[in-house]
Design an enzyme around this catalytic site. Structure first.
Site, short mmCIF file in Angstrom:
data_model
loop_
_atom_site.label_atom_id
_atom_site.label_comp_id
_atom_site.label_asym_id
_atom_site.label_seq_id
_atom_site.Cartn_x
_atom_site.Cartn_y
_atom_site.Cartn_z
N HIS A 59 0.83 -1.21 0.00
CA HIS A 59 0.00 0.00 0.00
C HIS A 59 0.86 1.26 0.00
O HIS A 59 1.90 1.30 0.66
CB HIS A 59 -1.01 0.01 1.15
N ASP A 73 -0.60 4.28 0.66
CA ASP A 73 -1.17 5.27 1.57
C ASP A 73 -0.51 5.18 2.94
O ASP A 73 0.08 4.15 3.29
CB ASP A 73 -2.69 5.12 1.69
N ASP A 106 6.02 1.69 6.73
CA ASP A 106 4.61 1.29 6.57
C ASP A 106 3.94 2.21 5.56
O ASP A 106 3.36 3.21 5.94
CB ASP A 106 3.92 1.35 7.94
N GLU A 110 -5.30 1.09 2.46
CA GLU A 110 -5.08 0.07 3.50
C GLU A 110 -5.28 0.66 4.89
O GLU A 110 -5.88 0.03 5.76
CB GLU A 110 -3.67 -0.53 3.37
N ARG A 137 -9.37 -6.27 18.38
CA ARG A 137 -8.52 -7.09 17.51
C ARG A 137 -8.99 -8.53 17.65
O ARG A 137 -9.18 -9.01 18.77
CB ARG A 137 -7.05 -6.97 17.92
N SER A 177 -3.28 -5.85 11.53
CA SER A 177 -4.24 -6.38 10.56
C SER A 177 -3.91 -5.89 9.16
O SER A 177 -3.47 -4.75 8.99
CB SER A 177 -5.65 -5.90 10.92
N1 BES Z 1 1.32 -2.77 8.19
C1 BES Z 1 0.23 -2.64 9.08
C2 BES Z 1 -0.24 -3.96 9.64
C3 BES Z 1 0.70 -4.59 10.63
C4 BES Z 1 1.18 -3.87 11.69
C5 BES Z 1 1.02 -5.91 10.48
C6 BES Z 1 2.02 -4.47 12.60
C7 BES Z 1 1.86 -6.50 11.38
C8 BES Z 1 2.38 -5.78 12.44
C9 BES Z 1 -0.94 -1.99 8.35
O1 BES Z 1 -0.54 -0.90 7.56
C10 BES Z 1 -1.90 -1.45 9.35
O2 BES Z 1 -1.55 -0.55 10.08
N2 BES Z 1 -3.11 -1.97 9.34
C11 BES Z 1 -4.16 -1.44 10.12
C12 BES Z 1 -5.43 -1.97 9.52
C13 BES Z 1 -6.66 -1.27 9.91
C14 BES Z 1 -6.67 0.17 9.52
C15 BES Z 1 -7.84 -1.98 9.30
C16 BES Z 1 -4.02 -1.87 11.55
O3 BES Z 1 -3.57 -2.98 11.84
O4 BES Z 1 -4.35 -1.06 12.42
MN MN Z 2 1.04 -1.34 6.41
MN MN Z 3 -0.32 0.85 8.92
#
Ligand code: BES
Ligand code: MN
Ligand code: MN
Length: 484
Positions: free
Chosen positions: A114, A116, A147, A181, A356, A427
């Site tokens: 992603h 963003d 990220d 994302e 979560r 996530s």
């Molecule tokens: N890259 C992260 C997800 C992540 C964080 C995976 C730490 C493993 C370890 C992703 O960009 C993220 O921040 N996802 C959000 C999803 C939400 C907005 C639906 C999250 O996990 O808060």
């Molecule tokens: Mn991410």
């Molecule tokens: Mn993130």
């Protein structure tokens, strides 16, 4: 071009580089690795250019920046030799698509990432501005550094290296880089369904997760899901004088506090009835594998800055953050929060609460149970609304797949320690969607570190992770080609 290689290719390695070590030991380095070593500095400059675009998906004022970032990445993919590069509009921010299908008889990988980023606030806590990437002490600071732009660029630079060194990629590659994302990937599912056939592949590859330590590579086999809600409490129709009316009507801020207090017990368990009913227990093998992980709990808690570890009773920190569900207030607001004091009985109070989720919890069922619980414990004298802002199911995949074996080999080649399999607490909403639309093995090969300040001020990527990650994914494409 600020690479040490120079125009005539007279390369002077840094004393600590692998190249120097190999040269010293008399081990010949392959052309791919040499290319990766020689262009490190420019790889950093290329990433910086992407980091300068403030592609904050949550904010309407950055809509144009998101579109600009999509176009920028698409142009870059084109310049690398990818074909059929498209910027695909959606109901939200555009998706970037590209492919290269010249490796006949070889597997096809579908790369997801992603472009963003999260909002950078609070701005005053950044040491250098979030969209002016800055190098300090071998770390590159900027919103999106790890990220996920930094990890997307690991792949772009690995593609570049293969194209420049061999004129081709070892596998067929389809690339999907989305722009929503960080706000729940609401419009991506439609794109994936519409193009299900075009996106057919043998394996999904994602770099948007973490390592277990700076020199401990990891493959992620599980992610938590999420159910993100907002509770709104309304009392009087307008703010009131807290002396004149105070004592006569229910204060919505007090009522919200009572509701929130009723969401978790003193031992860290969510009190929503049925919340844990679908939580699948770990198998003996899974528990053994988790116990064997070299997890630095002390360092992890120290990094948080909190005085002690705290969480659901009966579980350790690693379990609490990966295989157990949680319930957390993300923000709450009501009444007067400005300077000094104002005597007011607010008419409104609200909180953002996320849960979560782990297998086999279902976000829709959890939302229903949560909403009913909040309504049940809400005091009289206020009206309460619960909104479902977004959700994503948990993700879990088996480590026993030849594609994951290939990823293991790649990480083994790039790092000194062999990789471990981990489940993570964050996530990535699309992973569950992919399981539904494509049902493919998934390689989550990520390079974040606990101190990267993800979603926080002063986000950074360590250059060791950036270059180690680039090398890892360059090798990954080679290893995937060996699975046939
Ligand atoms: N890259 C992260 C997800 C992540 C964080 C995976 C730490 C493993 C370890 C992703 O960009 C993220 O921040 N996802 C959000 C999803 C939400 C907005 C639906 C999250 O996990 O808060
Ligand atoms: Mn991410
Ligand atoms: Mn993130």
């Amino acid at each position: 071009m600020r690479s040490r290689a120079g125009r005539r290719g007279c390369y002077i390695p840094a004393p600590h580089s692998i190249h120097a070590i190999h040269a010293h030991l008399g081990v010949p380095m392959d052309a791919l690795t040499t290319y990766l070593e020689q262009h490190r500095d420019r790889f950093v400059e290329d990433l910086k250019a992407a980091l300068r675009i403030p592609s904050v998906s949550a904010k309407a004022e950055h809509k144009q920046d998101c579109a600009r970032c999509a176009a920028f990445i698409a142009d870059h993919l084109k310049s690398l030799g990818m074909t059929r590069v498209e910027v695909v509009p959606t109901a939200g921010h555009p998706v970037v698509y590209a492919e290269w299908l010249g490796a006949s008889g070889k597997p096809t990988a579908l790369l997801y990432g992603h472009y963003d980023v999260q909002p950078p606030d609070p701005l005053e806590l950044w040491q250098t501005p979030p969209f002016e990437p800055t190098l300090r002490d071998g770390k590159l600071y900027a919103r999106g550094a790890v990220d996920d732009k930094g990890q997307v660029y690991m792949h772009l630079k690995a593609i570049e290296a293969h194209m420049k060194v061999n004129g081709k990629l070892p596998v067929n590659l389809k690339v999907v880089i989305e722009g929503e994302e960080e706000v729940g990937s609401e419009n991506l599912a439609k794109f994936l369904r519409d193009r299900r056939k075009q996106l057919d592949a043998d394996v999904i590859v994602v770099s948007d997760t973490a390592m277990l330590g700076p020199d401990q590579p990891a493959l992620t086999i599980g992610l938590r899901g999420i159910c993100y809600t907002q509770i709104e409490v309304v009392g009087p129709v307008k703010d009131l004088h807290s002396g004149h009316f105070g004592g006569a009507v229910r204060n919505p801020a007090n009522a919200l506090a009572a509701i929130i207090a009723g969401l978790q017990d003193a031992e860290g368990r969510a009190t929503v009835p049925g919340f844990y009913d679908q939580v699948r227990a770990l198998t003996a093998d899974e528990q053994r594998a988790l116990n064997a992980l070299p997890f630095d709990e002390k360092g992890f808690i120290a990094e948080s800055g909190a005085p002690i570890a705290w969480g659901e009773k009966g579980f350790n920190t690693l379990e609490r953050t990966t295989v157990r569900p949680t319930l957390d207030v993300n923000g709450m607001w009501s009444g007067y929060t400005g300077e000094g004091s104002k005597t007011v009985l607010p008419s409104f109070a609200a909180a953002k609460v996320s849960m979560r989720l782990v297998p086999d919890q279902d976000p829709a069922a959890i939302f229903k149970a949560f909403e009913a619980h909040v309504k049940r414990i809400a005091p009289s004298g206020v009206t309460v609304k619960v909104k479902d802002l977004h959700s994503a199911p948990p993700f879990l995949t088996s480590p026993d797949h030849p594609m994951l074996e290939a990823a293991r080999r790649a990480l083994k080649r790039a790092w000194t320690k062999p990789p471990v399999y981990i489940r993570e607490g964050g996530s990535i909403p699309v992973m569950a969607t992919f399981q539904e639309t494509h049902d493919l093995p998934s390689i989550l090969i990520g390079f974040g570190l606990d101190d990267d300040q993800v979603h926080s001020p002063n986000e950074k990527i360590s250059l060791t992770s950036y270059h180690g990650g680039t090398k890892s994914v360059a090798y990954l494409y080679e290893e995937l080609a060996r699975t046939t």
